[in-house]
Design a protein around this motif. Structure first.
Motif, PDB file in Angstrom:
ATOM      1  N   UNK A 195       0.824  -1.189   0.000  1.00 25.34           N
ATOM      2  CA  UNK A 195       0.000   0.000   0.000  1.00 25.34           C
ATOM      3  C   UNK A 195       0.870   1.255   0.000  1.00 25.34           C
ATOM      4  N   UNK A 196       0.570   2.192  -0.887  1.00 25.02           N
ATOM      5  CA  UNK A 196       1.380   3.405  -0.999  1.00 25.02           C
ATOM      6  C   UNK A 196       1.276   4.285   0.244  1.00 25.02           C
ATOM      7  N   UNK A 197       0.175   4.225   0.955  1.00 25.10           N
ATOM      8  CA  UNK A 197       0.059   4.963   2.208  1.00 25.10           C
ATOM      9  C   UNK A 197       1.056   4.467   3.239  1.00 25.10           C
ATOM     10  N   UNK A 198       1.220   3.149   3.326  1.00 27.61           N
ATOM     11  CA  UNK A 198       2.191   2.566   4.255  1.00 27.61           C
ATOM     12  C   UNK A 198       3.607   2.933   3.835  1.00 27.61           C
ATOM     13  N   UNK A 199       3.890   2.874   2.539  1.00 26.28           N
ATOM     14  CA  UNK A 199       5.224   3.233   2.060  1.00 26.28           C
ATOM     15  C   UNK A 199       5.534   4.699   2.351  1.00 26.28           C
ATOM     16  N   UNK A 200       4.549   5.570   2.161  1.00 27.38           N
ATOM     17  CA  UNK A 200       4.744   6.998   2.448  1.00 27.38           C
ATOM     18  C   UNK A 200       5.032   7.210   3.934  1.00 27.38           C
ATOM     19  N   UNK A 201       4.314   6.493   4.794  1.00 32.16           N
ATOM     20  CA  UNK A 201       4.532   6.606   6.238  1.00 32.16           C
ATOM     21  C   UNK A 201       5.921   6.099   6.621  1.00 32.16           C
ATOM     22  N   UNK A 202       6.357   4.994   6.022  1.00 31.36           N
ATOM     23  CA  UNK A 202       7.685   4.465   6.316  1.00 31.36           C
ATOM     24  C   UNK A 202       8.763   5.423   5.827  1.00 31.36           C
ATOM     25  N   UNK A 203       8.559   6.000   4.646  1.00 29.56           N
ATOM     26  CA  UNK A 203       9.529   6.968   4.118  1.00 29.56           C
ATOM     27  C   UNK A 203       9.638   8.172   5.047  1.00 29.56           C
TER      28      UNK A 203
END
Length: 142
Positions: free
Chosen positions: A125-133
């Motif tokens: 999920x891109x939301x999770x990736x954005x949060x991790x970034x």
């Protein structure tokens, strides 16, 4: 006979802005971003901004820049995810498991007793990736 660098590879497209990514660090020579098929939360990639298929054909200058950034990102990933360890992986040619033929280092936070997910397990999920970034960028800054 050496295989030439393919400018149509996915990382070259990311560098040209043709494919979006979740950037965590960028300087004149390197780019670090989230792996869209992470083997663990916080799985990042570090690449040179100039063409190199892998470690075998990279210049000493490309290697110096990408390894320095890999170390910086590894420290930030370890801090951001409170990981007791960090795995750094780099593959050279198809027989080793390389699937994208642009030099890159994987940086993966590690915890004892936690298995890595399959790398070809599908995009996260891109939301999770954005949060991790964002978490890793904050660790880089502080």
């Amino acid at each position: 006979m050496p295989v030439p660098y393919d400018p149509a590879n996915v990382f070259a497209k990311i560098l040209r802005g043709e494919i979006p990514n979740h950037t965590i660090y960028e300087d004149e020579h390197t780019l670090a971003f989230m792996d869209i098929m992470p083997q663990a939360d916080g799985h990042a990639l570090v690449i040179p901004k100039t063409p190199a298929r892998n470690l075998l054909d990279a210049t000493p200058e490309q290697l110096a820049a990408v390894v320095a950034t890999t170390q910086k990102v590894a420290r930030a990933v370890k801090k951001a995810f409170a990981a007791p360890g960090v795995l750094v992986m780099q593959f050279n040619e198809a027989a080793s498991g390389q699937t994208v033929f642009h030099l890159h280092f994987h940086v993966v936070p590690r915890f004892e007793g936690t298995e890595l997910r399959p790398h070809a397990g599908g995009a996260t999920d891109h939301g999770a990736l954005a949060a991790h970034a964002a978490k890793i960028r904050a660790a880089l800054e502080g």
